[in-house]
Scaffold this motif. Structure first.
Motif, PDB file in Angstrom:
ATOM      1  N   UNK A  21       6.240  -6.504  -4.802  1.00 30.35           N
ATOM      2  CA  UNK A  21       5.530  -5.487  -4.360  1.00 30.35           C
ATOM      3  C   UNK A  21       5.528  -4.305  -5.239  1.00 30.35           C
ATOM      4  N   UNK A  22       6.787  -3.988  -5.852  1.00 33.66           N
ATOM      5  CA  UNK A  22       6.851  -2.778  -6.699  1.00 33.66           C
ATOM      6  C   UNK A  22       6.094  -3.183  -8.191  1.00 33.66           C
ATOM      7  N   UNK A  23       6.116  -4.242  -8.767  1.00 35.81           N
ATOM      8  CA  UNK A  23       5.354  -4.641  -9.777  1.00 35.81           C
ATOM      9  C   UNK A  23       3.781  -4.452  -9.407  1.00 35.81           C
ATOM     10  N   UNK A  24       3.437  -5.041  -8.315  1.00 30.98           N
ATOM     11  CA  UNK A  24       1.894  -4.915  -7.876  1.00 30.98           C
ATOM     12  C   UNK A  24       1.505  -3.544  -7.744  1.00 30.98           C
ATOM     13  N   UNK A  25       2.453  -2.591  -7.336  1.00 32.07           N
ATOM     14  CA  UNK A  25       1.970  -1.211  -6.997  1.00 32.07           C
ATOM     15  C   UNK A  25       1.957  -0.587  -8.512  1.00 32.07           C
ATOM     16  N   UNK A  26       2.998  -1.215  -9.165  1.00 34.37           N
ATOM     17  CA  UNK A  26       3.086  -0.419 -10.645  1.00 34.37           C
ATOM     18  C   UNK A  26       1.718  -0.647 -11.334  1.00 34.37           C
ATOM     19  N   UNK A  27       1.339  -1.905 -11.442  1.00 30.55           N
ATOM     20  CA  UNK A  27       0.160  -2.199 -11.957  1.00 30.55           C
ATOM     21  C   UNK A  27      -1.105  -1.539 -11.400  1.00 30.55           C
ATOM     22  N   UNK A  28      -1.334  -1.496 -10.042  1.00 29.44           N
ATOM     23  CA  UNK A  28      -2.386  -0.619  -9.755  1.00 29.44           C
ATOM     24  C   UNK A  28      -2.357   0.618  -9.995  1.00 29.44           C
ATOM     25  N   UNK A  29      -1.153   1.395 -10.284  1.00 27.70           N
ATOM     26  CA  UNK A  29      -1.311   2.796 -10.724  1.00 27.70           C
ATOM     27  C   UNK A  29      -0.998   2.942 -12.559  1.00 27.70           C
ATOM     28  N   UNK A  30      -1.440   2.001 -13.107  1.00 31.53           N
ATOM     29  CA  UNK A  30      -1.447   1.836 -14.529  1.00 31.53           C
ATOM     30  C   UNK A  30      -0.041   2.464 -15.010  1.00 31.53           C
ATOM     31  N   UNK A  31       1.063   2.071 -14.547  1.00 29.26           N
ATOM     32  CA  UNK A  31       2.260   2.358 -15.237  1.00 29.26           C
ATOM     33  C   UNK A  31       2.524   1.421 -16.501  1.00 29.26           C
ATOM     34  N   UNK A  32       3.020   2.364 -17.513  1.00 28.07           N
ATOM     35  CA  UNK A  32       2.979   1.765 -18.748  1.00 28.07           C
ATOM     36  C   UNK A  32       4.325   0.881 -18.912  1.00 28.07           C
ATOM     37  N   UNK A  69       0.790  -1.150   0.173  1.00 30.86           N
ATOM     38  CA  UNK A  69      -0.165   0.263   0.058  1.00 30.86           C
ATOM     39  C   UNK A  69       0.967   1.177  -0.204  1.00 30.86           C
ATOM     40  N   UNK A  70       1.800   1.382   0.763  1.00 29.27           N
ATOM     41  CA  UNK A  70       2.888   2.176   0.936  1.00 29.27           C
ATOM     42  C   UNK A  70       3.366   2.433  -0.406  1.00 29.27           C
ATOM     43  N   UNK A  71       3.869   1.549  -1.057  1.00 31.34           N
ATOM     44  CA  UNK A  71       4.605   1.725  -2.519  1.00 31.34           C
ATOM     45  C   UNK A  71       3.540   2.012  -3.424  1.00 31.34           C
ATOM     46  N   UNK A  72       2.271   1.665  -3.551  1.00 31.77           N
ATOM     47  CA  UNK A  72       1.236   2.092  -4.354  1.00 31.77           C
ATOM     48  C   UNK A  72       0.946   3.633  -4.085  1.00 31.77           C
ATOM     49  N   UNK A  73       0.977   4.310  -2.961  1.00 27.84           N
ATOM     50  CA  UNK A  73       0.767   5.583  -2.651  1.00 27.84           C
ATOM     51  C   UNK A  73       2.001   6.248  -3.123  1.00 27.84           C
ATOM     52  N   UNK A  74       3.147   5.852  -3.072  1.00 27.61           N
ATOM     53  CA  UNK A  74       4.320   6.376  -3.328  1.00 27.61           C
ATOM     54  C   UNK A  74       4.428   6.539  -4.913  1.00 27.61           C
ATOM     55  N   UNK A  75       4.167   5.622  -5.576  1.00 31.31           N
ATOM     56  CA  UNK A  75       3.949   5.703  -7.101  1.00 31.31           C
ATOM     57  C   UNK A  75       3.200   6.376  -7.684  1.00 31.31           C
ATOM     58  N   UNK A  76       1.961   6.612  -6.815  1.00 29.14           N
ATOM     59  CA  UNK A  76       0.971   7.529  -7.318  1.00 29.14           C
ATOM     60  C   UNK A  76       1.202   8.699  -7.315  1.00 29.14           C
ATOM     61  N   UNK A  77       1.959   9.139  -6.135  1.00 27.91           N
ATOM     62  CA  UNK A  77       2.546  10.659  -6.100  1.00 27.91           C
ATOM     63  C   UNK A  77       3.590  10.950  -6.845  1.00 27.91           C
ATOM     64  N   UNK A  78       4.741  10.210  -6.884  1.00 27.80           N
ATOM     65  CA  UNK A  78       6.024  10.605  -7.432  1.00 27.80           C
ATOM     66  C   UNK A  78       6.088   9.671  -8.690  1.00 27.80           C
ATOM     67  N   UNK A  79       5.418   8.667  -9.197  1.00 27.89           N
ATOM     68  CA  UNK A  79       5.873   7.827 -10.414  1.00 27.89           C
ATOM     69  C   UNK A  79       6.621   6.638 -10.079  1.00 27.89           C
ATOM     70  N   UNK A  80       7.003   5.910 -10.830  1.00 27.01           N
ATOM     71  CA  UNK A  80       8.021   4.605 -10.637  1.00 27.01           C
ATOM     72  C   UNK A  80       9.272   5.165 -10.526  1.00 27.01           C
ATOM     73  N   UNK A  81      10.070   4.898  -9.518  1.00 27.68           N
ATOM     74  CA  UNK A  81      11.369   5.105  -9.490  1.00 27.68           C
ATOM     75  C   UNK A  81      12.209   4.260 -10.282  1.00 27.68           C
ATOM     76  N   UNK A  82      13.031   4.847 -11.398  1.00 30.95           N
ATOM     77  CA  UNK A  82      13.636   4.006 -12.241  1.00 30.95           C
ATOM     78  C   UNK A  82      14.885   3.571 -12.059  1.00 30.95           C
ATOM     79  N   UNK A  83      15.270   3.852 -10.653  1.00 31.94           N
ATOM     80  CA  UNK A  83      16.525   3.375  -9.988  1.00 31.94           C
ATOM     81  C   UNK A  83      16.291   1.932  -9.458  1.00 31.94           C
TER      82      UNK A  83
END
Length: 305
Positions: free
Chosen positions: A242-253, A209-223
């Protein structure tokens, strides 16, 4: 700057190359166009010309001789070519890959391929693409001693299966602009192309959930690329569920992916990628992953040692 683009048949490389050249203001050249023109001269389709080129070296000489001339091209250039990565001395080498069925569907519906082989259904298009790919790989390996299917030849690998042209061009434009700066991951995929090796019910929900919120606010950290194993063309998550799940939830292309082993390569001594994957194929994991993220995979892996 020169950018060479190649990839799977039906991966959209020509469409993207043309649009990217417009977006960046680069000149554009396609050896595919040259090849289709030669096929038209011979009165045959591209598949037959590929097979003819196995014995008639003049065909490759015409195409590749022209290609080598672009080493002296005075301005920025995008080259859509199977072998530009080999013949152009210095270029950013990009490979596009696509799910074989998606590629077949694209070719089947593409009215612009008038002088290529005509297909009456998707299955015939699929088989024709596989045959053509094998023919080209064989020809270039025998003639030039290079394997154009070997991913180590390329700087970037972009999976285009689930993406549209503007999204791919936007990703590439950012990478090209930053080419001499921060190092970027080699592989880039839609996170829905990655298969779990852990059950989603075992993942720490609060951290996800924390990762999902972070990606929603800041985008996926490419590092932080997702670490994967690649077997039979499928990508399996080794680390980064967890990062993959959060990326899917935020519709990261696109997410960056690091591949640590492919097929028979060893992950660690005595334990190959295919051995690991074979022991972790579990349809329940895939179904639960799909249900949790509200999507369906293009296909399900079947891997045997």
């Amino acid at each position: 700057m020169k950018i060479s683009i190649t990839g799977d048949l039906g991966s959209g490389k020509s469409t993207v190359a043309k649009q990217l050249s417009k977006d960046l203001g680069f000149d554009y050249v396609s050896t595919g166009t040259i090849f289709r023109e030669i096929a038209k001269e011979y009165g045959i389709d591209v598949l037959k010309l590929n097979k003819l080129a196995l014995t008639d070296t003049s065909i490759d000489n015409r195409v590749d001789g022209k290609l080598k001339e672009y080493n002296q091209h005075p301005t920025d250039l995008i080259i859509d070519s199977r072998l530009a990565w080999h013949f152009i001395d210095e270029s950013i080498k990009i490979y596009f890959e696509a799910d074989p069925l998606i590629a077949a569907q694209r070719v089947f519906s593409d009215d612009s391929r008038k002088n290529e082989q005509e297909y009456t259904d998707i299955n015939l298009a699929y088989q024709a693409l596989q045959d053509r790919k094998k023919t080209e790989i064989q020809r270039y390996l025998e003639r030039y001693g290079v394997d154009c299917d070997h991913i180590d030849n390329y700087d970037l690998v972009i999976n285009t299966s689930l993406s549209d042209v503007p999204t791919i061009c936007d990703l590439l434009a950012k990478m090209i602009a930053n080419h001499s700066g921060t190092q970027v991951a080699k592989y880039w995929l839609d996170p829905r192309m990655l298969y779990p090796t852990e059950n989603i019910r075992l993942l720490a929900r609060e951290e996800t959930k924390m990762l999902r919120t972070d990606i929603k606010q800041n985008g996926y950290d490419k590092k932080y690329p997702i670490t994967c194993i690649k077997v039979n063309g499928y990508y399996f998550i080794w680390d980064g569920h967890k990062r993959c799940s959060a990326a899917i939830e935020n519709a990261i292309a696109y997410v960056p992916v690091r591949v640590i082993a492919t097929d028979n390569q060893e992950i660690h001594p005595g334990h190959s990628a295919v051995k690991f994957v074979t022991g972790n194929i579990d349809m329940r994991k895939y179904y639960d992953w799909e249900d949790a993220h509200n999507f369906q995979y293009l296909s399900y892996p079947k891997v045997t040692e």
